[in-house]
Write an enzyme that holds these catalytic residues in place. Structure first.
Site, short mmCIF file in Angstrom:
data_model
loop_
_atom_site.label_atom_id
_atom_site.label_comp_id
_atom_site.label_asym_id
_atom_site.label_seq_id
_atom_site.Cartn_x
_atom_site.Cartn_y
_atom_site.Cartn_z
N ARG A 78 0.49 5.86 -2.10
CA ARG A 78 0.24 7.57 -1.06
C ARG A 78 0.13 6.84 0.60
O ARG A 78 0.77 5.96 1.15
CB ARG A 78 -0.84 7.57 -1.49
CG ARG A 78 -1.99 7.25 -1.40
CD ARG A 78 -4.14 7.04 -1.85
NE ARG A 78 -5.03 5.76 -0.19
CZ ARG A 78 -5.75 6.47 -1.03
NH1 ARG A 78 -6.25 6.48 -1.97
NH2 ARG A 78 -6.97 5.82 0.54
N GLY A 113 0.45 -1.65 0.11
CA GLY A 113 0.05 -0.06 -0.17
C GLY A 113 1.13 1.05 0.06
O GLY A 113 0.52 1.91 0.50
N ALA A 114 1.71 1.58 -0.94
CA ALA A 114 2.94 2.06 -0.43
C ALA A 114 2.73 3.71 -1.40
O ALA A 114 3.55 4.30 -2.25
CB ALA A 114 4.67 1.44 -0.58
N ILE A 150 -2.60 10.58 12.66
CA ILE A 150 -1.90 10.54 10.97
C ILE A 150 -2.30 11.85 9.70
O ILE A 150 -3.32 10.82 8.81
CB ILE A 150 -1.09 9.72 10.40
CG1 ILE A 150 -0.13 9.11 10.87
CG2 ILE A 150 0.06 10.05 9.18
CD1 ILE A 150 0.75 9.99 11.63
N VAL A 156 -3.64 -7.39 -1.20
CA VAL A 156 -3.00 -8.31 -0.07
C VAL A 156 -3.50 -9.36 0.18
O VAL A 156 -3.10 -10.28 1.12
CB VAL A 156 -2.22 -7.54 0.96
CG1 VAL A 156 -0.91 -6.92 0.01
CG2 VAL A 156 -2.95 -6.24 1.23
N TYR A 212 -12.42 -2.45 12.58
CA TYR A 212 -11.14 -1.74 11.80
C TYR A 212 -10.48 -1.98 13.21
O TYR A 212 -9.19 -2.70 13.23
CB TYR A 212 -11.87 -0.95 11.50
CG TYR A 212 -9.99 0.03 11.41
CD1 TYR A 212 -9.13 0.38 9.86
CD2 TYR A 212 -9.46 1.27 12.27
CE1 TYR A 212 -8.32 0.87 10.18
CE2 TYR A 212 -8.40 2.08 12.64
CZ TYR A 212 -7.47 1.26 11.05
OH TYR A 212 -6.68 1.94 11.10
P1 NAD Z 1 -4.39 5.90 2.46
O1 NAD Z 1 -5.98 5.20 2.91
O2 NAD Z 1 -4.02 6.57 2.55
O3 NAD Z 1 -3.28 4.48 2.14
C1 NAD Z 1 -3.72 2.86 2.32
C2 NAD Z 1 -2.82 2.10 0.77
O4 NAD Z 1 -3.52 1.23 1.43
C3 NAD Z 1 -3.52 2.73 0.14
O5 NAD Z 1 -2.11 3.11 -0.83
C4 NAD Z 1 -4.78 1.65 -0.66
O6 NAD Z 1 -4.34 1.72 -2.62
C5 NAD Z 1 -3.74 0.77 -0.37
N1 NAD Z 1 -4.24 -0.98 -0.17
C6 NAD Z 1 -5.55 -1.02 0.37
N2 NAD Z 1 -6.74 -2.08 0.03
C7 NAD Z 1 -5.39 -2.86 0.10
C8 NAD Z 1 -4.89 -4.37 -0.71
N3 NAD Z 1 -6.31 -5.25 -0.49
N4 NAD Z 1 -4.06 -4.21 -1.64
C9 NAD Z 1 -2.76 -3.87 -1.82
N5 NAD Z 1 -3.20 -2.63 -1.52
C10 NAD Z 1 -4.52 -2.10 -0.61
O7 NAD Z 1 -3.89 5.17 3.98
P2 NAD Z 1 -2.86 6.37 5.35
O8 NAD Z 1 -3.16 6.68 6.25
O9 NAD Z 1 -1.91 6.36 4.90
O10 NAD Z 1 -3.06 4.04 6.10
C11 NAD Z 1 -1.92 3.61 5.89
C12 NAD Z 1 -1.46 1.97 7.15
O11 NAD Z 1 -2.20 3.08 8.39
C13 NAD Z 1 -2.91 1.66 7.54
O12 NAD Z 1 -3.34 0.54 8.17
C14 NAD Z 1 -4.41 2.30 8.30
O13 NAD Z 1 -5.30 1.67 8.85
C15 NAD Z 1 -2.56 2.22 9.15
N6 NAD Z 1 -2.85 3.93 10.46
C16 NAD Z 1 -3.93 4.81 9.69
C17 NAD Z 1 -3.91 5.95 10.68
C18 NAD Z 1 -4.24 7.77 10.21
O14 NAD Z 1 -4.49 8.63 10.75
N7 NAD Z 1 -3.49 7.44 8.88
C19 NAD Z 1 -3.98 6.13 12.36
C20 NAD Z 1 -3.89 4.38 12.46
C21 NAD Z 1 -3.27 3.50 11.51
#
Ligand code: NAD
Length: 254
Positions: free
Chosen positions: A16, A13-14, A192, A65, A159
Site C-alpha cells: 500500500r 512494504g509495497a 504524502i 524487514v 521516527y
Molecule cells: P504506510 O503505512 O501506508 O506504508 C508502510 C508500509 O510498510 C505498509 O505496507 C506496512 O505494512 C509496511 N511495513 C511496516 N512494518 C513492516 C515490516 N516490519 N516489514 C515489512 N513491511 C512493513 O506508509 P507510507 O506513507 O506509504 O510510508 C512508506 C515510507 O515512506 C515509510 O518509510 C515512511 O516513513 C516514509 N515517509 C512517508 C511520508 C508520508 O507523508 N506518507 C513522509 C515521509 C516519509
C-alpha cells in the site's frame, strides 16, 4: 529514458501507500517487481496483479524487514524466482505518536528496528546479488524529518532519529558500494497522502495548513515518490550517489 526493462526490483512494504506507488512506477518503466509485505497478503496480491496486467512479472513475498532470518528467506525467494535483484527500495516504515514521557523502550525499538535496521538487513542480504552482476541501485526512503534541514515532528523523536539514521546509512553505504557499481541514494518525502499520514485526509485543518505552506499547491501522492525512484533506479542516475532527493512540494523552501 529511464528504461528499466530487464531489471528486477524488490520493494519493501509495497502492499500500500508509497511502496505500492513505487512498485507500480518501476513496473511501468519495464522492471519486474517483487512486492514485499508484512501482514496484508490480499493487498500485496492486488499490487502483483496490477503489475502483471502491465506485462511485467511480479510476486508477493512476506517478511518482517526487522527480522534477519525473514529478510534472508525473502531475498532467497526473490532470487529463486527472478535469478537476480538489481534494484532494492527500502520503503517499509512505521510510526506511532509518542512524546518522550510516553515513549517506551518497546516503541523506540519497534520504530528503529523497522525503519533503520530493516534497511541495513535488506541491503546486507541483497548486495551480494548486485555484486555478482556488478550493477545495483539501492533507494532508501527517508523523510524531510531526517534532520539537518530544520524540520522536526512533534511526538516522533524515535521516527526522526530513525530517518536521520537512514540518511547516514545511505551515505555510508554509497561510498562503500559505489566502486562496485552499486549506487545508494535516499528519497526524503514531504507530506504524502497515505495511511501513515491519514491526518491529511481526515483533518481538513491539517490539510489546509499544509496547502498554505507548500509551494506546489497540492498534497503529494505515492506516484510523486515513484517518479523519483524511477530516476534513481535508472542508468541515467549513474552519477548520483549518496544523495538525498527531497520530494516535498516545496515544503523546505517555504
Ligand atoms: P504506510 O503505512 O501506508 O506504508 C508502510 C508500509 O510498510 C505498509 O505496507 C506496512 O505494512 C509496511 N511495513 C511496516 N512494518 C513492516 C515490516 N516490519 N516489514 C515489512 N513491511 C512493513 O506508509 P507510507 O506513507 O506509504 O510510508 C512508506 C515510507 O515512506 C515509510 O518509510 C515512511 O516513513 C516514509 N515517509 C512517508 C511520508 C508520508 O507523508 N506518507 C513522509 C515521509 C516519509
Amino acid at each position: 529514458m529511464f528504461d528499466l526493462t530487464g531489471k528486477t526490483a524488490l520493494v519493501t512494504g509495497a502492499s500500500r501507500g508509497i511502496g505500492r506507488g513505487i512498485a507500480i512506477c518501476l513496473a511501468k518503466q519495464g522492471a519486474d517487481v517483487a512486492v514485499n509485505y508484512h501482514s496484508s497478503a490480499e493487498q500485496a496480491q492486488a499490487v502483483v496483479e496490477e503489475i502483471s496486467s502491465l506485462g511485467r512479472r511480479s510476486i508477493a513475498v512476506k517478511a518482517d524487514v526487522a527480522q534477519k532470518n525473514q529478510v534472508e528467506m525473502m531475498v532467497e525467494a526473490v532470487n529463486k524466482e527472478f535469478g537476480r535483484i538489481d534494484i532494492l527500495v527500502n520503503n517499509a516504515g512505521v510510526l506511532n505518536y509518542k512524546t518522550l514521557d510516553q515513549m517506551t523502550e518497546k516503541d523506540w525499538d519497534w520504530v528503529i528496528d523497522t525503519n533503520l535496521k530493516g534497511q541495513f538487513l535488506c541491503a546486507k542480504s541483497v548486495v551480494p546479488l548486485m555484486e555478482r552482476s556488478g550493477w545495483g541501485r539501492i533507494i532508501n526512503i527517508a523523510s524531510i524529518a531526517s534532520g539537518g534541514v530544520g524540520v522536526g515532528y512533534q511526538a516522533l523523536a524515535h521516527y526522526c532519529a530513525s530517518k536521520g539514521g537512514v540518511v547516514a546509512l545511505t551515505e555510508g553505504l554509497a561510498i562503500e558500494l559505489g566502486p562496485k557499481g552499486i549506487n545508494v541514494n535516499a528519497i526524503a518525502p514531504g507530506a504524502i497522502e497515505t495511511d501513515m499520514a491519514k491526518e491529511i485526509s481526515e483533518d481538513e485543518k491539517v490539510k489546509q495548513g499544509l496547502l498554505a505552506r507548500l509551494a506546489v499547491k497540492r498534497i503529494g501522492q505515492p506516484d510523486d515518490i515513484g517518479a523519483a525512484a524511477v530516476y534513481l533506479a535508472s542508468e541515467e542516475a549513474g552519477y548520483v550517489a549518496g544523495s538525498v532527493i527531497y520530494v516535498d512540494g516545496g515544503w523546505l523552501a517555504s
